[in-house]
Write an enzyme that holds these catalytic residues in place. Structure first.
Site, PDB file in Angstrom:
ATOM      1  N   LYS A 176     -22.020  33.665  -5.215  1.00 28.42           N
ATOM      2  CA  LYS A 176     -21.132  34.445  -6.128  1.00 28.42           C
ATOM      3  C   LYS A 176     -20.344  33.423  -7.031  1.00 28.42           C
ATOM      4  CE  LYS A 176     -17.094  37.536  -5.591  1.00 28.42           C
ATOM      5  NZ  LYS A 176     -16.224  38.338  -4.768  1.00 28.42           N
ATOM      6  N   GLU A 228      -3.279  41.793  -4.524  1.00 28.39           N
ATOM      7  CA  GLU A 228      -3.867  40.942  -3.604  1.00 28.39           C
ATOM      8  C   GLU A 228      -2.914  39.804  -2.954  1.00 28.39           C
ATOM      9  OE1 GLU A 228      -7.572  39.514  -5.217  1.00 28.39           O
ATOM     10  OE2 GLU A 228      -8.078  38.257  -3.517  1.00 28.39           O
TER      11      GLU A 228
HETATM   12  C1  ISJ Z   1     -10.453  38.392 -10.779  1.00 28.03           C
HETATM   13  C2  ISJ Z   1      -9.760  39.754 -10.271  1.00 28.03           C
HETATM   14  O1  ISJ Z   1      -9.783  40.515  -9.281  1.00 28.03           O
HETATM   15  C3  ISJ Z   1     -10.297  40.127  -8.352  1.00 28.03           C
HETATM   16  C4  ISJ Z   1     -11.976  40.601  -8.484  1.00 28.03           C
HETATM   17  C5  ISJ Z   1     -12.405  41.827  -7.977  1.00 28.03           C
HETATM   18  C6  ISJ Z   1     -13.764  42.266  -7.907  1.00 28.03           C
HETATM   19  O2  ISJ Z   1     -14.303  41.520  -8.687  1.00 28.03           O
HETATM   20  O3  ISJ Z   1     -14.249  43.371  -7.437  1.00 28.03           O
HETATM   21  C7  ISJ Z   1     -11.535  42.495  -7.205  1.00 28.03           C
HETATM   22  C8  ISJ Z   1     -10.092  42.178  -6.821  1.00 28.03           C
HETATM   23  C9  ISJ Z   1      -9.700  40.597  -7.109  1.00 28.03           C
HETATM   24  O4  ISJ Z   1      -9.883  39.878  -6.188  1.00 28.03           O
HETATM   25  C10 ISJ Z   1      -8.776  40.082 -11.491  1.00 28.03           C
HETATM   26  O5  ISJ Z   1      -8.171  41.322 -11.561  1.00 28.03           O
HETATM   27  O6  ISJ Z   1      -8.597  39.342 -12.497  1.00 28.03           O
END
Ligand code: ISJ
Length: 469
Positions: A224, A273
């Site tokens: 990832k 988060e």
């Molecule tokens: C990286 C971001 O969000 C992150 C990525 C996510 C995803 O890929 O689904 C979800 C929540 C966060 O952990 C952001 O909001 O910039």
């Protein structure tokens, strides 16, 4: 740390100046007292007159816990590896600061607030220059809202040549001015602030970078990679963090609204988060990864949520985060509770897969031990961490600065909370840099990921353009 219960602030300052003369070093004195209820944002706003560029704001929309700092009593900035610097300052404070007044309330007393860059090996860019790689400060005034009660911590730094009367006069005068005006806070209707220019990363360029990431994930054992992009915006008039915080807290329920000012710049957002919260021996973290938009009707919204809960790519992306968080925390915690299945976290503009994390740690552990272990989780970096970070450093077309990094606070008892600085923007005068990222796996579709980042711009975008969509 010396805790003196009965002496008043003035006497403690006198003793601290005498002590500073003996040891030849500054001594920090903090006083904690209960105050009448005030709106933390009104305090932030009122403090701008004296302390613009030296404030922070932190409010958890779900618990009502809030911290607002104004004035820099002690600060720390650094380039390069930053963790040691903050720990040293905290240790020094713990050993030398004197605290008088109410004790034992989390988030009061000498407290450091700040953050550091996503990637400590990267030099800070022009936009982030004032923050450096790491910026924390201990505020002169700290308002804490905790379980419906309000506290004020005032902090004075006593140097060997200082006079107690003068220090006392200065701090009292500032406090009187702020509190006199806070009661009269009046939020004027802001004139329309037209957007003059905006520029996103080009979709073709983005697609190309996503393709590169997919290729490397196919070739090497990388599972990832989180890729971010920015939107640059220029408005006609100067932006105010006060107004933006006001919009964010009105619109973004269930998030933590934060802002860290440094000189003319401010980094702010409404993050869903949590990276780590430590309260005594209890710790709370969260796994948040896997996203889909909200829908206009309840029916369609539930359908999207169900889809997300059952989508293979999103579940896998989420599971990588859960496993990594568990691995990071296992040997720091005596007990760790992580449910087997994620649930949905629904925010105004987006829904996510969410797994709660709770644990019990050793009394001596510091919230910084957890930050160091967890950052960056695969929700913001990738998996394996090092390979993903190397790739991001080389390929991502931006400098993340404090975006996607831990931002938050730590008190002298090592309680604290750091959340991940997402759904955020850096503002400076009329200029804005919005940030958003998304987790890529081998089967990611570039256009879909681009759209996901567009949704993640929305919380800040709505606040900036005063829309409510
Ligand atoms: C990286 C971001 O969000 C992150 C990525 C996510 C995803 O890929 O689904 C979800 C929540 C966060 O952990 C952001 O909001 O910039």
């Amino acid at each position: 740390m010396t805790v003196s219960y009965r002496q008043d602030f003035y006497n403690v300052i006198c003793t601290a100046i005498d002590h500073a003369k003996v040891v030849g070093k500054r001594c920090v004195v903090s006083e904690v007292k209960a105050i009448e209820s005030i709106d933390p944002l009104d305090f932030y706003h009122t403090a701008a007159k004296q302390y613009r560029g030296e404030r922070f704001f932190w409010e958890s929309q779900s618990t009502g816990f809030a911290l607002v700092g104004a004035g820099v009593a002690v600060s720390a900035t650094a380039e390069g590896d930053n963790d040691t610097l903050v720990r040293d300052i905290l240790k020094q404070l713990r050993n030398t600061a004197t605290v008088t007044g109410i004790s034992g309330i989390e988030g009061t007393g000498p407290l450091l607030f700040g953050g550091h860059t996503f990637d400590s090996t990267k030099q800070s860019s022009k936009e982030w220059a004032s923050f450096g790689c790491c910026y924390f400060f201990l505020p002169t005034f700290l308002v804490t809202k905790q379980e419906g009660q309000y506290y004020l911590t005032r902090t004075v730094v006593c140097e060997p040549g200082d006079h107690a009367d003068e220090l006392m006069r200065q701090i009292q005068q500032s406090e009187d001015t702020i509190f006199r005006n806070v009661k009269m806070t009046h939020w004027e209707k802001q004139p329309w602030n037209p957007l003059l220019e905006q520029k996103d990363q080009d979709l073709d360029e983005w697609t190309h970078t996503v393709d590169d990431a997919i290729q490397i994930m196919e070739e090497r054992a990388i599972k990832k990679i989180v890729l971010a992009r920015t939107r640059k915006m220029i408005f006609q008039n100067e932006l105010s963090s006060d107004e933006l915080i006001r919009s964010l807290r009105e619109q973004q329920e269930n998030t933590c609204v934060f802002c860290l000012e440094k000189e003319s710049a401010a980094f702010l957002g409404a993050t869903p988060e949590r990276l780590i919260k430590k309260s005594g021996r209890r710790i709370y973290s969260a796994c948040l990864a896997g996203s889909v938009s909200r829908a206009k009707t309840d029916e369609e919204d539930s359908r999207l949520g169900e889809w997300l809960l059952n989508d293979r790519k999103n579940r896998m992306e989420h599971q990588y985060v859960v496993s990594a968080v568990r691995d990071s925390l296992t040997d720091l915690c005596e007990q760790l509770t992580i449910p087997n299945q994620p649930v949905l976290m629904k925010n105004k503009n987006i829904q996510h897969l969410y797994t709660s994390v709770e644990g019990l740690c050793a009394e001596s552990a510091s919230v910084f031990d957890f930050v160091k272990r967890l950052h960056p989780t695969p929700a913001l970096g990738g998996l394996p961490r090092k390979a993903a970070m190397d790739w991001i450093r080389e390929h991502e077309r931006l400098n993340r600065g404090f975006y996607a990094s831990p931002i938050g606070w730590c008190d002298a008892q090592e309680n604290g909370e750091f959340d991940v600085g997402i759904r955020s923007a850096l503002i400076n005068g009329r200029n804005v840099l919005l940030y958003a990222g998304c987790g890529l796996l081998k089967d990611s579709i570039p256009k879909q990921e681009y759209e996901e980042t567009a949704i993640k711009f929305k919380p800040m975008l709505n606040a900036l353009t005063r829309r409510n969509s």
